[in-house]
Design a protein around this motif. Structure first.
Motif, mmCIF file in Angstrom:
data_model
loop_
_atom_site.group_PDB
_atom_site.id
_atom_site.type_symbol
_atom_site.label_atom_id
_atom_site.label_comp_id
_atom_site.label_asym_id
_atom_site.label_seq_id
_atom_site.Cartn_x
_atom_site.Cartn_y
_atom_site.Cartn_z
ATOM 1 N N ILE A 181 0.848 -1.200 0.000
ATOM 2 C CA ILE A 181 0.000 0.000 0.000
ATOM 3 C C ILE A 181 0.882 1.249 0.000
ATOM 4 C CG2 ILE A 181 -1.639 1.359 1.350
ATOM 5 C CD1 ILE A 181 -2.829 -1.324 2.332
ATOM 6 N N GLY A 182 1.922 1.241 0.816
ATOM 7 C CA GLY A 182 2.809 2.395 0.929
ATOM 8 C C GLY A 182 3.553 2.738 -0.340
ATOM 9 N N LYS A 183 3.689 1.782 -1.248
ATOM 10 C CA LYS A 183 4.369 2.025 -2.525
ATOM 11 C C LYS A 183 3.464 2.696 -3.555
ATOM 12 C CE LYS A 183 7.718 -1.681 -2.046
ATOM 13 N NZ LYS A 183 8.205 -2.970 -2.538
ATOM 14 N N LEU A 184 2.158 2.757 -3.282
ATOM 15 C CA LEU A 184 1.236 3.386 -4.223
ATOM 16 C C LEU A 184 1.412 4.901 -4.176
ATOM 17 C CD1 LEU A 184 -1.981 1.263 -3.532
ATOM 18 C CD2 LEU A 184 -0.376 1.026 -5.438
ATOM 19 N N ASP A 185 1.328 5.534 -5.325
ATOM 20 C CA ASP A 185 1.541 6.969 -5.447
ATOM 21 C C ASP A 185 0.449 7.759 -4.714
ATOM 22 O OD1 ASP A 185 2.802 9.332 -6.538
ATOM 23 O OD2 ASP A 185 1.068 9.480 -7.876
ATOM 24 N N GLY A 186 0.863 8.680 -3.849
ATOM 25 C CA GLY A 186 -0.079 9.560 -3.174
ATOM 26 C C GLY A 186 -0.864 8.919 -2.055
ATOM 27 N N ILE A 187 -0.332 7.819 -1.503
ATOM 28 C CA ILE A 187 -1.021 7.118 -0.416
ATOM 29 C C ILE A 187 -0.061 6.973 0.766
ATOM 30 C CG2 ILE A 187 -2.043 4.937 0.315
ATOM 31 C CD1 ILE A 187 -3.285 4.667 -2.387
ATOM 32 N N SER A 188 -0.572 7.326 1.954
ATOM 33 C CA SER A 188 0.188 7.157 3.197
ATOM 34 C C SER A 188 -0.501 6.076 4.025
ATOM 35 C CB SER A 188 0.199 8.457 3.996
ATOM 36 O OG SER A 188 0.759 9.494 3.243
ATOM 37 N N VAL A 189 0.292 5.288 4.750
ATOM 38 C CA VAL A 189 -0.277 4.181 5.518
ATOM 39 C C VAL A 189 0.468 4.028 6.840
ATOM 40 C CG1 VAL A 189 1.165 2.445 4.365
ATOM 41 C CG2 VAL A 189 -0.992 1.753 5.407
ATOM 42 N N LYS A 190 -0.293 3.732 7.902
ATOM 43 C CA LYS A 190 0.265 3.421 9.221
ATOM 44 C C LYS A 190 -0.540 2.277 9.808
ATOM 45 C CE LYS A 190 3.303 6.713 9.522
ATOM 46 N NZ LYS A 190 4.714 6.466 9.511
ATOM 47 N N THR A 191 0.101 1.471 10.641
ATOM 48 C CA THR A 191 -0.560 0.316 11.233
ATOM 49 C C THR A 191 -0.419 0.338 12.748
ATOM 50 O OG1 THR A 191 0.026 -0.959 9.269
ATOM 51 C CG2 THR A 191 -0.681 -2.210 11.190
ATOM 52 N N ALA A 192 -1.526 0.003 13.420
ATOM 53 C CA ALA A 192 -1.522 -0.158 14.882
ATOM 54 C C ALA A 192 -1.864 -1.608 15.179
ATOM 55 C CB ALA A 192 -2.529 0.777 15.525
ATOM 56 N N TYR A 193 -0.991 -2.290 15.920
ATOM 57 C CA TYR A 193 -1.164 -3.700 16.246
ATOM 58 C C TYR A 193 -1.713 -3.879 17.654
ATOM 59 C CZ TYR A 193 1.818 -4.911 12.260
ATOM 60 O OH TYR A 193 2.353 -5.070 11.010
ATOM 61 N N SER A 194 -2.544 -4.897 17.832
ATOM 62 C CA SER A 194 -2.951 -5.284 19.180
ATOM 63 C C SER A 194 -1.766 -5.954 19.868
ATOM 64 C CB SER A 194 -4.132 -6.248 19.126
ATOM 65 O OG SER A 194 -3.722 -7.489 18.578
#
Length: 85
Positions: free
Chosen positions: A66-79
C-alpha cells in the motif's frame, strides 16, 4: 501460526491510485475483518480504515505494498494480544 489483530490507517491524496488500492485490498480480502472509507470532499482526500486478522508478516507485506502506491500514506496499529492458530 501467530496471528494479530491490527488496524491499518490509509490516507489517499491521489485519487488516481484508488483503483490500485481497491484491487490490492481485494487480493487480501481473506484477512480483512472490516473496512470503513470516508471521503473528505472539501480537501479532496479519502480516509480509509481497515481492520485485519493475520500474521504480522502478512500485515507488513500488505502495508508495504500500500505504501508504494503513489499519493497514499499508511500506518498500522497492532494489538498486543497474539493468537495461535
Amino acid at each position: 501460526m501467530e496471528r494479530r489483530i491490527a488496524v491499518i490507517g490509509i490516507i489517499v491524496e491521489n485519487t488516481d491510485s484508488v483503483e490500485k488500492l481497491n484491487s490490492l485490498l481485494h487480493s487480501y480480502g481473506d484477512i480483512i475483518i472490516g473496512r470503513m472509507g470516508l471521503p473528505y470532499r472539501e480537501r479532496n482526500i479519502n480516509v480509509v480504515s481497515i481492520a485485519v486478522d493475520a500474521s504480522q508478516d502478512t500485515i507488513s507485506e500488505l502495508t508495504g505494498k500500500i505504501g508504494k502506491l503513489d499519493g497514499i500514506s499508511v500506518k498500522t496499529a497492532y494489538s498486543n494480544k497474539i493468537f495461535n492458530d
